[in-house]
Write a protein that holds these residues in place. Sequence first.
Motif: not given
Length: 186
Positions: A141-149, A95-101, A114-125
């Motif tokens: 950052i690698y992502s199938n969808f969005t790198g950073i949200i 899913d997302a590499g990092i999801q933070a609220f 470092g290296i973040i490989d999240g299928y949906v997003a690398g970082i979702d904050a």
Amino acid sequence: GIYIRNAASGLVALDLAGDIVSGDFENEDDDYRTDGGSGVYAVQYGRGDLTVDLSGSIDVAGLGLQLYLSNSGVNAQVGDLLVDVAQGGSITAGDAGIQAFNYRVGALNITNAGIIDGYVAGIDATHYGVGELNIANSGTIYSNFTGIIATHTGAELLSVVNSGSIISKQPAITVNSLAPNAGIYA
């Protein structure tokens, strides 16, 4: 993975120097994982900060880091959510590499060297409270969808700085400022 829930007052600090692996590989090519939860699920209901320092690795089917700074606890109005992925640290997530609220008065800061490989997003904050939202990427950052949200509902600064690499199939960076006259630095 690791589950942390703090309803008392005080700092919640995670120093992740080891490896976390969770989930099953779906196919022989190891394209993605299934049947796994988050690498780290941490929620701070009490008064105080939530900090994560990652120099190890997380390899999971779900969310790599799932982090909440909640405003629903007693005296939980103030606190910062701070995440640092050091050089040599890595997250691979289905899913997302990092999801933070952050729902409080305080900062939400995420730094990746470092290296973040999240299928949906690398970082979702997302910052729903009052305070700055800062994301800095000097790693990859690698992502199938969005790198950073990055999403902020308040009028404080929303900053995304990329001096590293973002490789994604959708927009590399998506910034959402939901308050009128809010500042965006990207």
